[in-house]
Design an enzyme around this catalytic site. Structure first.
Site, PDB file in Angstrom:
ATOM      1  N   GLU A 223       0.875  -1.182   0.000  1.00  0.00           N
ATOM      2  CA  GLU A 223       0.000   0.000   0.000  1.00  0.00           C
ATOM      3  C   GLU A 223       0.903   1.220   0.000  1.00  0.00           C
ATOM      4  OE1 GLU A 223      -2.960  -0.243  -0.646  1.00  0.00           O
ATOM      5  OE2 GLU A 223      -3.292  -2.369  -0.262  1.00  0.00           O
ATOM      6  N   CYS A 257      -2.128   9.180   2.661  1.00  0.00           N
ATOM      7  CA  CYS A 257      -1.728   8.678   1.335  1.00  0.00           C
ATOM      8  C   CYS A 257      -2.778   8.928   0.267  1.00  0.00           C
ATOM      9  CB  CYS A 257      -1.392   7.189   1.414  1.00  0.00           C
ATOM     10  SG  CYS A 257      -2.746   6.160   1.999  1.00  0.00           S
TER      11      CYS A 257
END
Length: 469
Positions: A223, A257
C-alpha cells in the site's frame, strides 16, 4: 511514507526472532487459527484493545503527530471498531466453501472452493496512521486465519511502544507478536521466510520489501501512495467542493496517502477556488492555525524541512508559515507555473496544495494519464459525460466523484493501489480474500470411468470427448 530511523528495540518473551517465528509456524500448523470461533474471539479482542485503551492510544497519537483527539478517533479508533464489526458479521459467509459447477466430463463428482489461511504474515505499518495501518491489516489477516508479526513504525514511537505493550495482553501470543525497531530489525525480519508480507509506505522501501520477498517467493501486498489528482470543473458547487477538499487535504496535516495531492482546474476557477479554500481554512482552523486544537503536526523536523524546501521559488498564495523546530506548517496553497518542479514530481505528503491551470477537462485527463497511476483520483463535476470518461479512462487505486477520501469509509469497497501506487487490496472481504488461498477441491466417488479418458486413444474417443466438451 515510511522512512526507517533508529529507535530502541526489544523482543517479547526474551526469545530470539527465529524462536518466535518458529513458535508462530508451529502454532499455525496446529490448525488452531483455522477455527472460526478462534478468529472471532481475536477480532473481538482487537476491538476491546482499542476501546478499553482509547485514551492512551489517542494520547500517543497526539505525542507522535499532534493529532487532535476527534481526528484520531474518527480515522483510527472508530475505523478499527467498524472494521471488526463488519468482518465478524460476514466472516461465516466469507469463509464458507463455495460450490461450483462440475462439467459432464468429470461426473460423477462435486467441486468447490475452500478459503484457507496462508500461514504467517508480516505486517509493516506506517507512521501517519500508526493504529489504523497496523490493526486494519491485522483484522484482515486474523479473519483469514493467519498468524501475524506486527512491525509498527519507529517514526511514531509512543504509539509503537503502546501497541507492543497492549497486544500481548489482548491477543493470542502464540499467533500474534510485535517487533519494534528500525532498519536493522526490519532487515532481520525481511531475511526470514513469511507466507505473505504487507507493507504500507513509500516506493523506495517497497522495492526493498519486494526484493527480500522474492528470495522466498513470498507474495506481497504493498500500500503505497503517489500523487492523487483532483479535477474541478465549472459545473461543480464550489462551496461544497472547497469544504470537502480542504478537509481531505489538511486532515492529519496532509499526511494521508489518499489526500488530494494537487488540483487541476481552469483559469476562470482559480481565484474563486482559492478564495473558497481560504475561507474553509479559517472556518476549520481559525485565523491562527498554529493555535488550533483541530490541526496536527508534521511527524518530525526532517519531514518539516523537506516540506519547507518545496516552497523555494514557488508562488505561495495562501499560508506558508512554518516552524521546523515545532514541526508545524500551516495549510498552504501554491499556484504552479512549472510542472517540472519537485511539488509536481514527488508525493507531497504534507499540507501544501498545488493548483495547476489546465485548458479543459481533456487537458486535465491527459496530464493524469501521462503520469504514474495514483492511489486515488478525484473529480468534482455535475457533467455526467465527464464523470463517465473519468471513471472509464483514469486508472487509479480508487476513485471518488464529488468528494475525497470517503470511499475509505465504505467497508465493502476494497482499498489498494495499482501500478506504482501499490499491489493488492484489503478492507472487508477483499482483505479476507487477499490473505487467504482459494483452494480448489474436486471430490469423486469410486465409480468406474468411461474408457474415453484413457489410452489407447482413437478417433472415436476423440469425437466423443469433443461432443462431451
Amino acid at each position: 511514507m515510511v522512512q526507517f530511523e533508529a529507535y530502541s528495540f526489544t523482543y517479547t518473551k526474551h526469545m530470539s526472532l527465529k524462536e518466535q517465528l518458529s513458535t508462530l509456524h508451529q502454532y499455525f500448523n496446529s490448525h488452531v487459527t483455522k477455527d472460526i470461533a478462534w478468529r472471532k474471539q481475536q477480532l473481538i479482542n482487537i476491538k476491546k484493545l482499542v476501546i478499553e485503551n482509547e485514551k492512551p492510544l489517542l494520547d500517543a497519537l497526539y505525542q507522535d503527530l499532534g493529532k487532535p483527539n476527534l481526528e484520531g478517533w474518527i480515522t483510527e479508533i472508530s475505523y478499527i471498531t467498524g472494521d471488526v464489526d463488519h468482518t465478524i458479521k460476514h466472516l461465516k459467509s466469507w469463509s464458507a466453501k463455495q460450490k461450483v459447477s462440475t462439467p459432464i466430463v468429470v461426473q460423477p463428482g462435486s467441486s468447490y472452493i475452500r478459503q484457507e489461511p496462508q500461514g504467517t504474515v508480516l505486517i509493516i505499518g506506517a507512521w501517519n496512521y500508526p493504529i489504523q495501518l497496523i490493526f486494519g491489516p491485522l483484522v484482515a489477516v486474523i479473519s483469514a486465519g493467519n498468524c501475524a508479526v506486527i512491525k509498527p513504525s519507529e517514526l511514531a514511537p509512543k504509539t509503537s511502544e503502546l501497541i507492543a505493550k497492549l497486544v500481548p495482553k489482548y491477543l493470542d501470543t502464540n499467533a500474534v507478536i510485535v517487533v519494534e525497531g528500525a532498519v536493522e530489525e526490519t532487515t532481520q525480519l525481511l531475511n526470514e521466510k513469511f507466507d505473505h508480507i504487507m507493507y504500507t509506505g513509500n516506493g523506495a522501501v517497497a522495492r526493498i520489501v519486494m526484493s527480500a520477498a522474492s528470495k522466498h517467493l513470498t507474495p506481497v501486498t504493498l500500500e503505497l501512495g503517489g500523487k492523487s489528482p483532483v479535477y474541478i470543473d465549472e459545473s461543480a458547487n464550489l462551496s461544497i467542493t472547497a469544504q470537502r477538499v480542504a478537509w481531505g487535504k489538511w486532515l492529519n496535516s496532509g499526511q494521508t496517502c489518499i489526500a488530494p495531492d494537487y488540483i487541476l482546474t481552469t483559469k476562470s476557477l482559480v481565484q474563486p477556488l482559492i478564495d473558497s479554500l481560504k475561507k474553509e481554512i479559517t472556518s476549520m482552523f481559525g485565523l491562527k492555525v498554529k493555535e488550533s486544537k483541530s490541526y496536527g503536526r508534521i511527524v518530525n523536523s526532517r519531514h518539516a524541512q523537506r516540506l519547507v524546501n518545496y516552497l523555494e521559488n514557488q508562488d505561495v498564495i495562501v499560508g506558508g508559515e512554518h516552524d521546523i523546530v515545532n514541526k508545524f506548517m500551516e495549510p498552504t496553497i501554491v499556484v504552479i507555473k512549472d510542472l517540472d518542479c519537485p511539488l509536481m514530481k514527488e508525493e507531497i505528503f504534507g499540507p501544501i496544495l498545488p493548483i495547476f491551470v489546465v485548458d479543459d477537462f481533456d487537458h486535465a485527463k491527459s496530464y493524469v494519464l501521462e503520469n504514474d497511476k495514483p492511489l486515488a483520483a478525484y473529480l468534482f463535476t455535475k457533467n455526467k459525460t465527464q464523470e463517465k470518461q473519468w471513471i472509464n479512462e483514469i486508472q487509479a487505486g480508487s476513485q471518488c466523484i464529488n468528494d475525497v477520501i470517503m470511499f475509505n469509509a465504505v467497508p465493502d469497497l476494497p482499498f489498494g493501489g495499482t501500478g506504482a501506487s501499490g499491489i493488492g487490496q484489503y478492507s472487508g472481504k477483499s482483505g479476507f480474500d487477499n490473505f487467504s488461498h482459494a483452494k480448489p477441491v474436486l471430490k469423486r466417488p469410486f465409480i468406474k470411468d468411461l474408457p474415453v479418458r484413457f489410452a489407447p486413444y482413437s478417433d472415436l474417443k476423440f469425437k466423443i470427448l469433443r461432443f462431451l466438451r
